[in-house]
Enzyme design. Structure first.
Site, PDB file in Angstrom:
ATOM      1  CG  ASP A   1      -2.064  -0.928   1.158  1.00 29.26           C
ATOM      2  OD1 ASP A   1      -2.595  -1.113   0.059  1.00 29.26           O
ATOM      3  OD2 ASP A   1      -2.450  -1.480   2.193  1.00 29.26           O
ATOM      4  CG  LEU A   2       2.938   2.194   3.552  1.00 28.54           C
ATOM      5  CD1 LEU A   2       3.946   1.798   4.620  1.00 28.54           C
ATOM      6  CD2 LEU A   2       2.232   3.485   3.933  1.00 28.54           C
TER       7      LEU A   2
END
Length: 386
Positions: free
Chosen positions: A164-165
């Protein structure tokens, strides 16, 4: 920036842009808002209005407006916002925004200068584009878990939602490139990335081991697959990490600790990698006489990169972290003054060396906290345009 995303990948991209000064309007579902408002524990604050620390991690410097994207009146508000935005970010599954009446074609009819960032789990096309993507699923599917753990039979996820990051980071810099291109062409474009792409994009030397050397990398714990000694080593009463990444460092390291660095098994980095188990035993034998603090001082004196493994409370208490502006204070509407991990970028004037980094930040918003003011702004803008 109009942020229609939820969970983490898109919100992280939006927060990065907000940190840089963009006005980010977070569009949330009425009633419960972003999924991460309910992700916990931990929750903090009063029992009647608990706040998820997960949500606090990825939504600073934003405004919140609640819109039901299936409601005609709220769709009209969204349509107005699209016409006044530079960027729209979304992380729906492929086709969802089209079914809501906001296809790419429609978005660019409303605003030809609009840059659209679209983040999915597995990509927008291809045989598995329909699949929902969550971080740990993709850590496995994209091979990262096969590289992480104590050994091949111990696949482990990374301790933060790294897919996600990274997709948020890739998305943010893609948006910046598209905005720069818009200055030349006058038109926006679509930027697409995915959790899958973000992880394959950081396979780095492990990727070329597979694609060029024909090897299948596997997890091997806390020691580097291509450099030795490089990893976590035991000492008296603890552990330290070292990185001996050159022959010059190897010579300095062995001289400092009385190791015979010239023996055939240690003659080159490639030899040391082939004889890694012997290297580890030799290094840990040399370290056995030292406690962690004393050992780190000795390594520093020898010029050998080294460090300890800190818990997060130790990290946030560390003066070096505080000196880099990596903790910020914000005034939250429910929680009052709270401390958040801060932005990782700093900016300086080259002529004066004065720091120009933004230091004023706003707390992650309550659900629909800015709905009324955003609608008032739209109304005033309509009046001003007449």
């Amino acid at each position: 920036m109009l942020d229609l995303t939820r969970a983490l990948a898109g919100p992280h991209a939006g927060m990065m842009m907000a940190d840089l000064g963009a006005r980010v309007l977070k569009v949330e579902t009425p009633g419960h808002g972003d999924d991460t408002r309910g992700w916990g524990p931990p929750f903090v604050g009063p029992d009647e209005d608990p706040q998820a620390t997960y949500f606090l991690s990825c939504n600073r410097n934003k405004e919140s407006i609640a819109l039901n994207l299936k409601d005609a009146a709220d769709q009209a508000v969204l349509t107005e916002l699209i016409g006044r935005s530079d960027v729209l970010m979304e992380n729906f599954r492929p086709g969802v925004l089209d079914r809501l009446g906001f296809s790419v074609e429609r978005l660019h009819e409303l605003n030809p200068r609009l840059v659209i960032l679209s983040i999915t789990g597995f990509g927008h096309d291809g045989p598995e584009s329909h699949r929902s993507g969550y971080d740990q699923i993709l850590q496995g599917e994209a091979g990262l878990m096969s590289l992480t753990g104590s050994g091949p039979e111990d696949p482990q996820r990374v301790g933060v939602p790294i897919a996600d990051l990274l997709s948020g980071m890739y998305g943010a810099y893609g948006v910046l490139a598209a905005l720069l291109e818009r200055e030349r062409t006058g038109r926006g474009q679509v930027v697409r990335t995915s959790l899958l792409a973000s992880l394959v994009g950081v396979h780095a030397f492990q990727g070329t081991r597979a694609t060029v050397a024909g090897e299948v990398p596997r997890a091997q714990g806390n020691h580097h697959p291509s450099i030795a000694p490089y990893g976590l080593f035991g000492c008296r009463g603890g552990r330290v990490q070292i990185s001996v990444g050159s022959e010059k460092l190897w010579a300095a390291f062995t001289a400092a600790f009385g190791i015979d660095g010239g023996r055939p098994e240690f003659a080159s980095n490639a030899d040391r990698v082939r004889n890694r188990d012997l290297v580890i035993r030799t290094v840990e034998d040399a370290f056995a006489a030292y406690g962690p603090a004393e050992l780190l001082e000795k390594l520093d004196a020898a010029g050998v990169p080294a460090g300890k493994v800190r818990s997060l409370d130790e990290v946030y208490a560390w003066e070096q972290v505080r000196s880099q502006g990596l903790l910020i204070s914000v005034d939250h509407a429910v929680l009052g003054d709270i401390t958040l991990p801060g932005p990782p970028l700093r900016f300086f004037d080259p002529a004066t060396a004065a720091e120009t980094t933004r230091t004023e930040h706003s707390a992650p918003p309550l659900l629909d906290a800015d709905g009324a003011s955003i609608r008032d702004w739209l109304a005033a803008d309509r009046e001003g345009g007449r």
